[in-house]
Design a protein around this motif. Structure first.
Motif, PDB file in Angstrom:
ATOM      1  N   LYS A 182       2.727  -4.008   4.483  1.00  0.00           N
ATOM      2  CA  LYS A 182       3.217  -2.641   4.467  1.00  0.00           C
ATOM      3  C   LYS A 182       4.325  -2.513   3.437  1.00  0.00           C
ATOM      4  O   LYS A 182       5.092  -3.425   3.219  1.00  0.00           O
ATOM      5  CB  LYS A 182       3.776  -2.270   5.843  1.00  0.00           C
ATOM      6  CG  LYS A 182       2.825  -2.607   6.980  1.00  0.00           C
ATOM      7  CD  LYS A 182       1.576  -1.792   6.896  1.00  0.00           C
ATOM      8  CE  LYS A 182       0.589  -2.205   7.957  1.00  0.00           C
ATOM      9  NZ  LYS A 182      -0.729  -1.718   7.723  1.00  0.00           N
ATOM     10  N   SER A 237       4.281   3.607   2.724  1.00  0.00           N
ATOM     11  CA  SER A 237       3.242   3.745   3.740  1.00  0.00           C
ATOM     12  C   SER A 237       3.848   3.783   5.129  1.00  0.00           C
ATOM     13  O   SER A 237       3.367   4.491   6.005  1.00  0.00           O
ATOM     14  CB  SER A 237       2.231   2.602   3.628  1.00  0.00           C
ATOM     15  OG  SER A 237       2.849   1.366   3.900  1.00  0.00           O
ATOM     16  N   LYS A 275       2.048   2.971  12.527  1.00  0.00           N
ATOM     17  CA  LYS A 275       1.313   1.712  12.589  1.00  0.00           C
ATOM     18  C   LYS A 275       0.817   1.524  14.013  1.00  0.00           C
ATOM     19  O   LYS A 275       1.568   1.703  14.973  1.00  0.00           O
ATOM     20  CB  LYS A 275       2.182   0.521  12.197  1.00  0.00           C
ATOM     21  CG  LYS A 275       1.398  -0.792  12.255  1.00  0.00           C
ATOM     22  CD  LYS A 275       2.217  -1.983  11.815  1.00  0.00           C
ATOM     23  CE  LYS A 275       1.390  -3.258  11.931  1.00  0.00           C
ATOM     24  NZ  LYS A 275       2.156  -4.457  11.522  1.00  0.00           N
ATOM     25  N   ASP A 289      -2.364   0.895   9.493  1.00  0.00           N
ATOM     26  CA  ASP A 289      -1.703   2.188   9.343  1.00  0.00           C
ATOM     27  C   ASP A 289      -2.590   3.240   9.998  1.00  0.00           C
ATOM     28  O   ASP A 289      -3.831   3.173   9.929  1.00  0.00           O
ATOM     29  CB  ASP A 289      -1.518   2.532   7.866  1.00  0.00           C
ATOM     30  CG  ASP A 289      -0.401   1.708   7.240  1.00  0.00           C
ATOM     31  OD1 ASP A 289       0.515   1.305   7.965  1.00  0.00           O
ATOM     32  OD2 ASP A 289      -0.457   1.485   6.013  1.00  0.00           O
TER      33      ASP A 289
END
Length: 280
Positions: free
Chosen positions: A22, A26, A32, A94
């Motif tokens: 990650k 993001s 997540k 994600d």
């Protein structure tokens, strides 16, 4: 409860089904989602589940179009490897922020149980159970920039039922039924790691590697112009943090070097401060 060669069980380790890197962007623009499996011990030496698919439901229960498939590699899992606090990472991805309504895990036909004397039996799925065991989620909301963990706690002793009329010499496929008993635990994941790098001119990439997971789960970020760095929404565990300079030191200064810190403990809802990290 319904089932299909499929079953929702208890949540990545010895089996790492997915590992994700990650970055800050993001992490800030999405949530997540992590799904893990754990098990309550049973009187068997092995229980293999042929896991094919994991899905979550995003809409009202009555909407059949609300299911979304999570990124997962189909494979066999011996759930008895994940007892006494151990868990298998099934999904780490994600995910768009929003509400989750249900989760289900779909199995293929190759589910088996091995007794303590080494005999292997196919786990028979009761007829008519074709839509899968669905575990409802109560007020689970994935928020932007945060992590959420779903732990599927599969009870082997209660989920594998021996048929009372089975006798040695009968068809092995008829001895045991798979009737899943699963407890679902859901929690926000909000641990963090932060610190200050000197010299800031080294512009290092920073990796946080959850070494308590097999295979390891890796998160990445970069220090800003002042040398500050921070990882947000980290799952609890033991981490190895690695710093890799991306710039070259001036000729009249000591060379920048890569640095590794081990044994970094992350606890949910707490921030772990690494203090000042020197790269020269």
């Amino acid at each position: 409860m319904k089932f299909q060669p499929l079953l929702s069980l208890a949540v990545l380790a010895g089996l790492a089904l997915t590992g994700c890197s990650k970055d800050n962007d993001s992490a800030q623009n999405s949530a997540k989602l992590e799904v893990r499996l754990t098990d309550a011990p049973g009187d068997f030496s092995r229980v293999n589940l042929d896991v094919q698919k994991i899905e979550v439901h995003l809409r009202d229960e009555s909407d059949p179009a609300g299911w979304e498939v999570l990124p997962f590699t189909p494979q066999a899992i011996n759930v008895l490897e994940y007892v006494n606090g151990r868990s298998a990472l099934l999904v780490s991805t994600d995910f768009a922020p929003g509400d989750l309504k249900e989760i289900r895990l779909i199995l293929g036909p190759n589910n088996t149980v091995t007794t303590t004397n080494g005999e292997v039996y196919t786990l028979k799925t009761p007829s008519g159970q074709t839509s899968g065991v669905k575990l409802k989620l109560d007020k689970v909301t994935l928020r932007q920039g945060e992590s959420f963990q779903l732990l599927l706690d599969f009870d082997v002793a209660k989920s594998i039922v021996e048929r009372g009329n089975w006798k040695p010499g009968n068809d092995k496929k008829e001895r045991y039924l798979l009737k899943p008993v699963v407890r679902l635990l859901a929690q926000e994941v909000a641990g963090s790691i932060y610190g200050q790098i000197t010299p800031a001119a080294a512009l290092p990439q920073v990796l946080a590697i959850r070494s308590s997971l097999t295979p390891a789960d890796t998160f990445s970020t970069a220090a800003d112009a002042t040398g500050a760095f921070r990882f947000l929404a980290l799952p609890s565990g033991t981490y190895r943090v690695e710093f890799y300079p991306t710039a070259t030191a001036p000729a009249n200064q000591p060379a920048y070097r890569a640095v590794t810190q081990t044994g970094v403990i992350v606890v949910n809802n707490q921030a772990t401060n690494l203090g000042q990290v020197k790269l020269n």
